[in-house]
Design a protein around this motif. Sequence first.
Motif, mmCIF file in Angstrom:
data_model
loop_
_atom_site.group_PDB
_atom_site.id
_atom_site.type_symbol
_atom_site.label_atom_id
_atom_site.label_comp_id
_atom_site.label_asym_id
_atom_site.label_seq_id
_atom_site.Cartn_x
_atom_site.Cartn_y
_atom_site.Cartn_z
ATOM 1 N N HIS A 64 0.929 -1.396 -0.153
ATOM 2 C CA HIS A 64 0.011 0.215 -0.231
ATOM 3 C C HIS A 64 0.692 1.379 0.457
ATOM 4 O O HIS A 64 0.105 2.293 -0.064
ATOM 5 C CB HIS A 64 -1.310 -0.121 1.308
ATOM 6 N N HIS A 65 1.978 1.073 0.609
ATOM 7 C CA HIS A 65 3.175 2.435 0.454
ATOM 8 C C HIS A 65 4.023 2.576 -0.332
ATOM 9 O O HIS A 65 4.314 3.523 -0.998
ATOM 10 C CB HIS A 65 3.663 2.018 1.214
ATOM 11 N N LYS A 67 2.393 3.455 -4.054
ATOM 12 C CA LYS A 67 2.477 4.580 -5.129
ATOM 13 C C LYS A 67 2.814 5.370 -4.513
ATOM 14 O O LYS A 67 2.935 6.435 -4.254
ATOM 15 C CB LYS A 67 0.700 4.392 -5.093
ATOM 16 N N PRO A 68 2.342 6.200 -2.773
ATOM 17 C CA PRO A 68 2.471 7.273 -1.984
ATOM 18 C C PRO A 68 3.575 7.693 -2.230
ATOM 19 O O PRO A 68 4.153 8.609 -2.424
ATOM 20 C CB PRO A 68 1.641 7.062 -0.835
ATOM 21 N N SER A 71 4.608 9.048 -5.821
ATOM 22 C CA SER A 71 4.415 9.984 -5.835
ATOM 23 C C SER A 71 5.306 11.054 -4.776
ATOM 24 O O SER A 71 5.195 12.058 -5.360
ATOM 25 C CB SER A 71 3.279 9.995 -5.366
ATOM 26 N N LEU A 72 5.632 10.915 -4.063
ATOM 27 C CA LEU A 72 6.448 11.844 -3.024
ATOM 28 C C LEU A 72 7.658 11.815 -4.079
ATOM 29 O O LEU A 72 8.111 13.381 -4.142
ATOM 30 C CB LEU A 72 6.430 10.938 -1.613
ATOM 31 N N ARG A 122 6.192 12.499 8.421
ATOM 32 C CA ARG A 122 5.376 12.194 7.346
ATOM 33 C C ARG A 122 4.494 10.785 7.813
ATOM 34 O O ARG A 122 3.533 10.138 7.695
ATOM 35 C CB ARG A 122 6.217 11.455 6.286
ATOM 36 N N GLY A 126 0.410 10.718 8.178
ATOM 37 C CA GLY A 126 0.238 9.063 6.883
ATOM 38 C C GLY A 126 -1.660 8.415 7.596
ATOM 39 O O GLY A 126 -2.044 9.187 8.518
ATOM 40 N N GLN A 132 6.516 1.938 7.878
ATOM 41 C CA GLN A 132 6.734 1.872 6.643
ATOM 42 C C GLN A 132 7.674 0.731 6.738
ATOM 43 O O GLN A 132 9.041 1.082 5.663
ATOM 44 C CB GLN A 132 6.760 2.829 5.600
#
Length: 188
Positions: A64-65, A67-68, A71-72, A122, A126, A132
Amino acid sequence: VLDADGRSIPFKALYAEHKAIVVFVRNFLCYICKEYVEDLAKIPRAFLQEANVRLIVIGQSSYHHIKPFCSLTGYTHEMYVDPQREIYKMLGMKRGEDNSVSVWSPHVKSNALLGSIKSMWRAMTGPAFDFQGDPAQQGGALILGPGNEVHFLHLDKNRLDHVPINTILHLAGVKTVDYTKKPQIIDI
């Protein structure tokens, strides 16, 4: 490994047909990893295609981490996760820091205090307070394939001990990238 949609892919499939640069990061909240991946994102896709080399980042959190984090960092190449750290363990990547090794990374822009504060922020802002991945896990870099060929292996001793990106690119036969912030002067 798992992709951004949670699909399982055998690790060997990542380098079976092509040479691959595989970078294992500590965790997706690590500011040093973030800044390193931001620089990996600057590698033009054309450079990799020209050399027939895949660029792959592997983290150790939930899928789940992915894509973010992409993007970051602006990273558009391949990214996967090894949530149980099975490959990290198999390759002998260490947990903990060996601070007897003094290194400096050209890819780290933040100082330790500011970088740590940003990472903590972060984590706190989140969707779930989540580190993470194991914060003590170290990463590494490999150049593999095609097939069972191992061209290069570096296991990080501490958070700053990653291989300069241009060194990896050069060893993999990929054009290097200018990471200097110096303005270019054009002579006419």
